[in-house]
Each structure stands twice: as structure tokens, then as C-alpha cells.
Design a protein around this motif. Sequence first.
Motif, short mmCIF file in Angstrom:
data_model
loop_
_atom_site.label_atom_id
_atom_site.label_comp_id
_atom_site.label_asym_id
_atom_site.label_seq_id
_atom_site.Cartn_x
_atom_site.Cartn_y
_atom_site.Cartn_z
N VAL A 1 60.34 -0.73 46.89
CA VAL A 1 59.35 -0.29 47.89
C VAL A 1 59.82 0.92 48.70
O VAL A 1 59.02 1.83 48.94
CB VAL A 1 58.93 -1.47 48.80
N PRO A 2 61.11 1.01 49.10
CA PRO A 2 61.50 2.23 49.82
C PRO A 2 61.26 3.51 49.02
O PRO A 2 60.83 4.51 49.58
CB PRO A 2 63.00 2.02 50.08
N GLU A 3 61.50 3.47 47.72
CA GLU A 3 61.27 4.66 46.91
C GLU A 3 59.78 4.96 46.77
O GLU A 3 59.35 6.11 46.81
CB GLU A 3 61.92 4.51 45.53
N LEU A 4 58.95 3.93 46.64
CA LEU A 4 57.50 4.16 46.58
C LEU A 4 56.99 4.76 47.88
O LEU A 4 56.13 5.66 47.87
CB LEU A 4 56.77 2.86 46.27
N LEU A 5 57.49 4.27 49.00
CA LEU A 5 57.07 4.84 50.29
C LEU A 5 57.52 6.30 50.40
O LEU A 5 56.77 7.15 50.90
CB LEU A 5 57.65 4.03 51.44
N ARG A 6 58.73 6.60 49.93
CA ARG A 6 59.21 7.98 49.96
C ARG A 6 58.32 8.87 49.08
O ARG A 6 57.92 9.96 49.49
CB ARG A 6 60.66 8.05 49.48
N PHE B 1 71.37 3.99 48.34
CA PHE B 1 70.79 5.08 47.56
C PHE B 1 69.39 5.42 48.04
O PHE B 1 69.03 6.57 48.21
CB PHE B 1 70.80 4.72 46.07
N TRP B 2 68.56 4.38 48.25
CA TRP B 2 67.19 4.63 48.74
C TRP B 2 67.25 5.19 50.16
O TRP B 2 66.44 6.05 50.52
CB TRP B 2 66.35 3.37 48.72
N GLU B 3 68.18 4.72 50.95
CA GLU B 3 68.32 5.27 52.31
C GLU B 3 68.67 6.75 52.25
O GLU B 3 68.13 7.56 53.01
CB GLU B 3 69.39 4.50 53.08
N LEU B 4 69.57 7.11 51.33
CA LEU B 4 69.95 8.51 51.16
C LEU B 4 68.74 9.37 50.78
O LEU B 4 68.50 10.41 51.39
CB LEU B 4 71.02 8.63 50.07
N ARG B 5 67.99 8.93 49.80
CA ARG B 5 66.84 9.72 49.34
C ARG B 5 65.81 9.89 50.46
O ARG B 5 65.23 10.95 50.63
CB ARG B 5 66.21 9.07 48.12
N ASN B 6 65.57 8.82 51.22
CA ASN B 6 64.61 8.91 52.32
C ASN B 6 65.14 9.76 53.46
O ASN B 6 64.38 10.50 54.10
CB ASN B 6 64.23 7.51 52.80
N VAL C 1 74.26 9.33 56.81
CA VAL C 1 74.23 8.78 55.45
C VAL C 1 75.39 9.34 54.62
O VAL C 1 76.03 8.58 53.87
CB VAL C 1 72.87 9.07 54.77
N CYS C 2 75.68 10.63 54.74
CA CYS C 2 76.80 11.21 53.99
C CYS C 2 78.12 10.56 54.41
O CYS C 2 78.98 10.30 53.56
CB CYS C 2 76.86 12.72 54.21
N LYS C 3 78.29 10.28 55.68
CA LYS C 3 79.51 9.62 56.18
C LYS C 3 79.62 8.22 55.57
O LYS C 3 80.69 7.79 55.15
CB LYS C 3 79.47 9.54 57.70
N THR C 4 78.51 7.50 55.52
CA THR C 4 78.50 6.14 54.97
C THR C 4 78.84 6.16 53.48
O THR C 4 79.55 5.28 52.99
CB THR C 4 77.11 5.50 55.17
N LEU C 5 78.37 7.17 52.75
CA LEU C 5 78.62 7.25 51.31
C LEU C 5 80.04 7.68 50.97
O LEU C 5 80.50 7.42 49.87
CB LEU C 5 77.64 8.24 50.67
N GLY C 6 80.69 8.36 51.88
CA GLY C 6 82.03 8.83 51.58
C GLY C 6 81.98 10.01 50.64
O GLY C 6 81.06 10.81 50.67
N ASP C 7 82.97 10.10 49.78
CA ASP C 7 83.06 11.24 48.87
C ASP C 7 82.56 10.83 47.49
O ASP C 7 83.30 10.27 46.69
CB ASP C 7 84.52 11.71 48.80
N SER C 8 81.31 11.09 47.21
CA SER C 8 80.69 10.74 45.92
C SER C 8 79.98 11.96 45.33
O SER C 8 78.78 11.96 45.14
CB SER C 8 79.67 9.61 46.12
N PRO C 9 80.74 13.02 45.02
CA PRO C 9 80.09 14.25 44.54
C PRO C 9 79.47 14.14 43.15
O PRO C 9 78.72 15.00 42.75
CB PRO C 9 81.22 15.27 44.55
N GLN C 10 79.78 13.08 42.39
CA GLN C 10 79.23 12.97 41.05
C GLN C 10 77.76 12.57 41.05
O GLN C 10 77.09 12.68 40.04
CB GLN C 10 80.05 11.99 40.19
N ILE C 11 77.24 12.12 42.18
CA ILE C 11 75.83 11.72 42.27
C ILE C 11 75.02 12.93 42.75
O ILE C 11 75.30 13.49 43.80
CB ILE C 11 75.66 10.52 43.22
N ALA C 12 74.00 13.29 41.98
CA ALA C 12 73.20 14.48 42.29
C ALA C 12 72.55 14.39 43.68
O ALA C 12 72.50 15.39 44.41
CB ALA C 12 72.13 14.70 41.23
N ASP C 13 72.08 13.22 44.05
CA ASP C 13 71.43 13.07 45.36
C ASP C 13 72.42 13.29 46.51
O ASP C 13 72.05 13.81 47.56
CB ASP C 13 70.76 11.70 45.47
N VAL C 14 73.66 12.89 46.32
CA VAL C 14 74.69 13.12 47.34
C VAL C 14 74.99 14.60 47.45
O VAL C 14 75.11 15.14 48.56
CB VAL C 14 75.98 12.31 47.03
#
Length: 170
Positions: free
Chosen positions: A73-78, A114-119, A143-156
Motif C-alpha cells: 500500500v505505501p508504494e501504491l499511495l506513492r 525501502f518504501w519509506e525511502l521511495r516516499n 532516511v539516508c542516515k537510517t539506511l547507512g551506506d548502501s550505494p548498491q541500491i539505485a534508490d539510495v
Amino acid sequence: MVGGIARATFGLDLPSEPEPRLPSEPEPPRRPDTRPWYKKLAETIAAILAALLFVSAFLAAYAAVGRHEEWYVPELLRLKGELMLKGTPHRSVSSAEQCFSDARQLARQQGALFWELRNAVSLARLWAAQDRKAEARQIIAHVCKTLGDSPQIADVREARALLDGLDAKE
């Protein structure tokens, strides 16, 4: 009339003259505008409206039957918010912002980072366009602080690029 006579008599295709109309006769209907850009624009708007209708109907059905499977649902709302911003006649910035905020809140409740990041990215882009850069920076930085260092994910990478762009504009 002359064109018809020339065609019948000599087999020539001359430009036809409009037939005279009586003053009381209405004008004939005009041909629809068939310029390619107009047709493409109409098709694009129709596709956006169809997608918006589909997402809205899906969310309404979800609300009607209960909340058994709500991970998507978060992605559908986005998506609904993004579609509202696409320049359709139903463009509504405040409704799109509400979709992004609701989706982000639901994603946080679910622990769906992940959905929080996209939104957050969608909401930050909207706020940056409204010259609310401090709010946009804050939401992305969290959100970036929460994710840490994840450069392999395109959304990050996209979120970090947006954050860098917001920092550069200050």
C-alpha cells in the motif's frame, strides 16, 4: 463546383471551393486536430488518468475488504501521488503531498524502510520544487542516515544525489 466539373470533364483534381451556404445554415463541424503532438499529449494524459483510476480503485478495494495484505500500500499511495503531479487536468499538489505523507507514515509503521525511502524521495522532490528545501533535506537526511551506506541500491543513490543537490543549492 469548378473542381467537380474539372474532375468530371478533364480528370483534373483542382482544389475544391467550399459550396456556398445560406446565412441560416450552421457551419459544418471542424475536423478534429490531428497534429502528432496533440495526439501524443492526449494519449499520455489518457494513460496517466487510466493509471490513476486503476491505483485509486485498487486502494478503494483494499480499504473495503480490510487490511490483511498491506505491504504494498505505501508504494501504491506513492504512485498515486506521482500520477497526480504529472500535469493532468486532475493535478493536485496538496493531494499528492498527502499521498506521500500517508504512504511514508504507513511504511514507517510497517518497518518497510525501502518504501519509506521511495516516499521520502518523492516528498522531498515536491518540497524542493515548492522551495521548501530545508524540509526536503531533513526528510532525505533522516532516511539516508537510517539506511547507512548502501550505494548498491539505485534508490539510495538517487536519494543521496537529491540530498547532495539540496546541499549544493544552499
